[in-house]
Motif scaffolding. Structure first.
Motif, mmCIF file in Angstrom:
data_model
loop_
_atom_site.group_PDB
_atom_site.id
_atom_site.type_symbol
_atom_site.label_atom_id
_atom_site.label_comp_id
_atom_site.label_asym_id
_atom_site.label_seq_id
_atom_site.Cartn_x
_atom_site.Cartn_y
_atom_site.Cartn_z
ATOM 1 N N LEU A 5 -1.746 14.104 -6.271
ATOM 2 C CA LEU A 5 -0.633 13.333 -6.840
ATOM 3 C C LEU A 5 0.358 12.918 -5.756
ATOM 4 O O LEU A 5 0.913 11.821 -5.801
ATOM 5 C CB LEU A 5 0.078 14.150 -7.917
ATOM 6 C CG LEU A 5 -0.707 14.384 -9.212
ATOM 7 C CD1 LEU A 5 0.103 15.219 -10.190
ATOM 8 C CD2 LEU A 5 -1.100 13.063 -9.861
ATOM 9 N N LEU A 50 1.805 9.159 -4.418
ATOM 10 C CA LEU A 50 3.201 8.788 -4.149
ATOM 11 C C LEU A 50 3.334 8.019 -2.837
ATOM 12 O O LEU A 50 4.082 7.037 -2.755
ATOM 13 C CB LEU A 50 4.083 10.034 -4.103
ATOM 14 C CG LEU A 50 4.281 10.795 -5.418
ATOM 15 C CD1 LEU A 50 5.169 12.008 -5.186
ATOM 16 C CD2 LEU A 50 4.861 9.898 -6.491
ATOM 17 N N MET A 64 2.268 4.518 -3.350
ATOM 18 C CA MET A 64 3.240 3.714 -4.095
ATOM 19 C C MET A 64 4.322 3.150 -3.183
ATOM 20 O O MET A 64 4.850 2.058 -3.429
ATOM 21 C CB MET A 64 3.868 4.567 -5.196
ATOM 22 C CG MET A 64 2.914 4.947 -6.320
ATOM 23 S SD MET A 64 3.617 6.174 -7.465
ATOM 24 C CE MET A 64 5.001 5.261 -8.141
ATOM 25 N N GLU A 103 11.823 -0.287 -9.699
ATOM 26 C CA GLU A 103 10.702 -0.309 -10.639
ATOM 27 C C GLU A 103 9.754 0.860 -10.425
ATOM 28 O O GLU A 103 9.053 1.285 -11.355
ATOM 29 C CB GLU A 103 9.933 -1.631 -10.498
ATOM 30 C CG GLU A 103 10.707 -2.855 -10.939
ATOM 31 C CD GLU A 103 11.083 -2.778 -12.413
ATOM 32 O OE1 GLU A 103 10.245 -2.314 -13.218
ATOM 33 O OE2 GLU A 103 12.211 -3.179 -12.754
ATOM 34 N N LEU A 104 9.731 1.403 -9.210
ATOM 35 C CA LEU A 104 8.839 2.533 -8.923
ATOM 36 C C LEU A 104 9.382 3.858 -9.451
ATOM 37 O O LEU A 104 8.600 4.767 -9.768
ATOM 38 C CB LEU A 104 8.625 2.658 -7.408
ATOM 39 C CG LEU A 104 7.713 1.639 -6.731
ATOM 40 C CD1 LEU A 104 7.705 1.879 -5.223
ATOM 41 C CD2 LEU A 104 6.287 1.750 -7.275
ATOM 42 N N PRO A 147 10.675 5.064 -12.294
ATOM 43 C CA PRO A 147 10.172 5.665 -13.547
ATOM 44 C C PRO A 147 8.765 6.238 -13.415
ATOM 45 O O PRO A 147 8.386 7.121 -14.190
ATOM 46 C CB PRO A 147 10.200 4.483 -14.531
ATOM 47 C CG PRO A 147 11.217 3.545 -13.968
ATOM 48 C CD PRO A 147 11.080 3.660 -12.485
ATOM 49 N N TRP A 148 7.979 5.731 -12.475
ATOM 50 C CA TRP A 148 6.649 6.277 -12.210
ATOM 51 C C TRP A 148 6.708 7.390 -11.173
ATOM 52 O O TRP A 148 5.993 8.388 -11.263
ATOM 53 C CB TRP A 148 5.713 5.165 -11.704
ATOM 54 C CG TRP A 148 5.423 4.112 -12.713
ATOM 55 C CD1 TRP A 148 6.149 2.984 -12.959
ATOM 56 C CD2 TRP A 148 4.337 4.103 -13.639
ATOM 57 N NE1 TRP A 148 5.581 2.249 -13.965
ATOM 58 C CE2 TRP A 148 4.455 2.914 -14.391
ATOM 59 C CE3 TRP A 148 3.261 4.955 -13.886
ATOM 60 C CZ2 TRP A 148 3.545 2.575 -15.402
ATOM 61 C CZ3 TRP A 148 2.351 4.632 -14.883
ATOM 62 C CH2 TRP A 148 2.496 3.462 -15.636
ATOM 63 N N PHE A 149 7.568 7.200 -10.196
ATOM 64 C CA PHE A 149 7.629 8.112 -9.057
ATOM 65 C C PHE A 149 8.060 9.522 -9.467
ATOM 66 O O PHE A 149 7.427 10.517 -9.081
ATOM 67 C CB PHE A 149 8.610 7.549 -8.012
ATOM 68 C CG PHE A 149 8.542 8.231 -6.675
ATOM 69 C CD1 PHE A 149 7.745 7.721 -5.657
ATOM 70 C CD2 PHE A 149 9.280 9.384 -6.424
ATOM 71 C CE1 PHE A 149 7.684 8.348 -4.429
ATOM 72 C CE2 PHE A 149 9.225 10.012 -5.197
ATOM 73 C CZ PHE A 149 8.424 9.495 -4.192
ATOM 74 N N PRO A 173 8.105 11.291 -12.465
ATOM 75 C CA PRO A 173 7.168 12.153 -13.202
ATOM 76 C C PRO A 173 5.980 12.617 -12.352
ATOM 77 O O PRO A 173 5.552 13.773 -12.464
ATOM 78 C CB PRO A 173 6.694 11.264 -14.360
ATOM 79 C CG PRO A 173 7.755 10.240 -14.516
ATOM 80 C CD PRO A 173 8.269 9.985 -13.133
ATOM 81 N N ILE A 174 5.467 11.714 -11.501
ATOM 82 C CA ILE A 174 4.352 12.104 -10.640
ATOM 83 C C ILE A 174 4.799 13.143 -9.626
ATOM 84 O O ILE A 174 4.093 14.121 -9.341
ATOM 85 C CB ILE A 174 3.759 10.864 -9.931
ATOM 86 C CG1 ILE A 174 3.145 9.914 -10.956
ATOM 87 C CG2 ILE A 174 2.700 11.274 -8.903
ATOM 88 C CD1 ILE A 174 2.653 8.606 -10.374
ATOM 89 N N THR A 211 5.297 16.521 -11.512
ATOM 90 C CA THR A 211 4.005 17.088 -11.914
ATOM 91 C C THR A 211 3.252 17.629 -10.707
ATOM 92 O O THR A 211 2.702 18.738 -10.743
ATOM 93 C CB THR A 211 3.142 16.029 -12.622
ATOM 94 O OG1 THR A 211 3.852 15.508 -13.747
ATOM 95 C CG2 THR A 211 1.827 16.631 -13.103
#
Length: 205
Positions: A115, A119, A122, A142-143, A145-147, A149-150, A153
């Motif tokens: 994971l 990152l 990205m 924009e990244l 909201p994805w960055f 949680p990843i 986790t």
């Protein structure tokens, strides 16, 4: 018969000597190279004191796109090699008879590191935006909201794996008492640093 004669020509101990020595050297090499490469990548990475500052991240990426790209590429490859390092450590512990903690710890370490490799990939979006004249800060926004949680986790998974390896080292008694607690403590600190992707924390990794 021919194979029997060839086997008898080399004692069992001599046949095992070269493979075991080579394996041990490979383990040591990957364990040394993997964190070194990650460290080199983070040291070369443009310093950003506040990892949530989108404007600062955008400025760092736009100011030197080559450095930004090479730093993240190095870190990504380093994270991939970290998985191999932990596989080597698992092999070492297995040879020492440890079959409880490191067995379940390895998948967590591997998944968490995978994971983190995502990152680093990205972050090339910022490089692409800068190179094409796009809005780098908007790309970073924009990244996020994805960055996040990843990141979380991956950090949790890696922490579970690192703690498992620390327990395996402590319970297996493969090192001296002082080295055992040093290595176990280093694994826990390294896991904690995974929760902060930039600033001074990655240097701890």
């Amino acid at each position: 018969k021919a194979s029997t004669r060839m086997s008898s020509a080399f004692p069992r101990s001599e046949k095992a000597l070269v493979p075991s020595t080579t394996k041990a050297r490979l383990r040591a090499a990957i364990v040394a190279v993997a964190p070194t490469l990650v460290l080199v990548g983070f040291v070369y990475h443009p310093y950003v004191a506040k990892p949530t500052d989108e404007a600062a991240l955008a400025e760092a990426a736009a100011s030197d796109t080559a450095r930004w790209g090479l730093a993240h590429l190095t870190i990504g490859v380093g994270y991939a090699l970290v998985v191999l390092a932990f596989i080597g450590l698992r092999s070492y512990l297995r040879d020492a008879g440890e079959e409880r903690w490191s067995v379940w710890a390895l998948p967590f370490v591997a998944f968490g590191s995978a994971l983190f490799t995502i990152l680093t990939g990205m972050e090339f979006a910022l490089l692409a935006a800068a190179e094409t004249g796009g809005d780098v800060e908007a790309a970073q926004s924009e990244l996020i909201p994805w960055f996040i949680p990843i990141l979380l986790t991956g950090a949790v998974c890696f922490t579970l794996g690192a703690v498992g390896y620390a327990m395996a080292i402590v319970r297996s008694h493969v090192l001296s008492r002082h080295l055992t607690w040093l290595v176990a403590g280093a694994l826990v600190v390294m896991a904690a640093a995974r929760f902060v992707p930039l600033g001074v924390a990655p240097i701890v990794i």
